[in-house]
Structures are given as C-alpha cells and as structure tokens.
Design a protein around this motif. Sequence first.
Motif, PDB file in Angstrom:
ATOM      1  N   MET A 111       0.826  -1.199   0.000  1.00 51.17           N
ATOM      2  CA  MET A 111       0.000   0.000   0.000  1.00 51.17           C
ATOM      3  C   MET A 111       0.861   1.251   0.000  1.00 51.17           C
ATOM      4  O   MET A 111       2.069   1.208   0.257  1.00 51.17           O
ATOM      5  N   GLY A 115      -2.167   4.411   3.039  1.00 58.79           N
ATOM      6  CA  GLY A 115      -3.131   3.321   3.131  1.00 58.79           C
ATOM      7  C   GLY A 115      -3.854   2.910   1.873  1.00 58.79           C
ATOM      8  O   GLY A 115      -4.690   2.004   1.919  1.00 58.79           O
ATOM      9  N   ARG A 116      -3.568   3.506   0.736  1.00 56.27           N
ATOM     10  CA  ARG A 116      -4.222   3.056  -0.505  1.00 56.27           C
ATOM     11  C   ARG A 116      -3.580   1.748  -0.949  1.00 56.27           C
ATOM     12  O   ARG A 116      -2.382   1.688  -1.202  1.00 56.27           O
ATOM     13  N   SER A 143      -7.572   4.221   4.473  1.00 56.09           N
ATOM     14  CA  SER A 143      -6.783   5.155   3.674  1.00 56.09           C
ATOM     15  C   SER A 143      -7.205   6.583   4.021  1.00 56.09           C
ATOM     16  O   SER A 143      -8.311   6.818   4.521  1.00 56.09           O
TER      17      SER A 143
END
Length: 268
Positions: A111, A115-116, A143
């Motif tokens: 990621m 947080g993506r 995210s």
Amino acid sequence: MIARLNRLPAALLLVAPLAAAPLRAQGVEYSAGTTKYRLSTSTKGSQTSPMGNQDFQIDARQQLTVNIAKQNRDTMVATVTLDSLSVKSAQGPQGTPDLSRLLGSKFVSYMSPTGRVYSTKAAEGSDPMLAQVTESVARFLPSYRRDLKEGMSWADTTAGKVTQQGLEVDRTIISNYKVVGDTAVAGEKAFKVERASTVKAAGSGSAQGTPISLESATTSKAVFFLTPKGQYLGGRQNDDIAVKITILAQGAEISIKQLAESKIEAIR
C-alpha cells in the motif's frame, strides 16, 4: 442452498474529547511497527427465500496483529495475522461456522504510505474462506489524505473485482471523508476522521455447483482515529447491507438484509 453472508468487518472504539491545542496540518504517513487490535462486530439480519423467512444474529470477536514495514519511499508492506476468532450465532452451534482453521493465517498488502492498497497477497492454503477473509482483513487499515488538518474533506472512488459469497464480482466504493477535529484515545492525540460510503457489487457464477447471480448494496458510516505519527488507533462503523441472490435455473430469489455494528481498539 443456504445463503449466508459471512463477514468479518473491521470494528472500532469510543473515545473522550481532547481538551488541548488543535493538531496542525502536517504530512501524516503510516509508521513502521507492530500493533495488536481487538475487534468486535454484532450483526442482526433477516433472510427471505422461497423456503420462508428467517431472522439471525451473529456476534464475532477477533484479535489481529498488524505489522507495517517500509519497502521504499512509496510502498509500505502491511502483514495482518489472525490471532484469535470466535463467532456466536443466535441459531446455536448449527448456525455457527467453525473458522478455527484460519487462525495464524497471514494476509499481506502492499500500500501507499497513506493506506491506498496497491495489491494483496492471499494467505497460503486452498480454503475457500481465505479469499473472502483476505478482502476484509487485508484492507484493515483505512486510507486517508497525507495533509490532514481539521475541517478538510475529500472524496474517493475505488472499483475492481473482489470475492463475495464465493463469487468474483465487480465492486464500486464511493467514500466521502471529513476531518472533524482532534481527540484523545488512551492518552494519545489523534485526528478524528468521518467516512460515509456507498458500496455496490454485482456478478454471477457458481456456488456449490449451482449457477447464481448476486447483487449487493451497502451504506456505511464510520469514524476512525489516526495519530500525527501515523498510528491507527481504531474507531467504529455501522453498515446497512442488502444482498439479492438469484438461483438462475429456478428463477428463485434469496434476499438478505443486515445491520452491522463494529468496533476496533488498538491494544498495547
């Protein structure tokens, strides 16, 4: 065929307000390290089919260990280990799935520092439950935007194929975020972020050798807490879920409605 939506959603924690100077805008990225989390989810629902109606309630308790490591400037590696899991059903032992075989499973996600999720590596093993658990557990960390500050808001849309009810379906998630202020969780200063989401999914395939199609729609309201140093401290979430399963050969429909309340708490 018995249709039941097996969910292991992420859960969350109540906190007290912080009486202190507001947190300033800054670059917030997930920090490397290991944290344990305690999750609890209570789901009440009903199922309608040609066989009749049935109400149910499922309570799940989990403990996870989340390790975050920095691979390079743009990539973090999050490894989630399922430490414990208990599930209780209002239908008694016959309605409670035995998921103890999944304990110790590790779910790895690559990621961005905020947080993506770029990609997910499924846990080892051929158990059909692993694919569905991978989707919920591997994306455990929320995210967010790097430049967090009070009052900011943004929207995000993600689309792709996921496993739901054992089928590969097309799913679209539209989320709206707002940083509503700051607070304290177990003495730690944290940003308080609200998230409102709508989720739609649809697909077709075979379940236990029976051709079916599936449609689902979910509305979700959540709040999560993140420290300026990039540690996720948990939060809470409510989900309103509607699922329609059609047995294609018979034209029969099974409708499932669920209300789920989740809590998650970071434990030291």
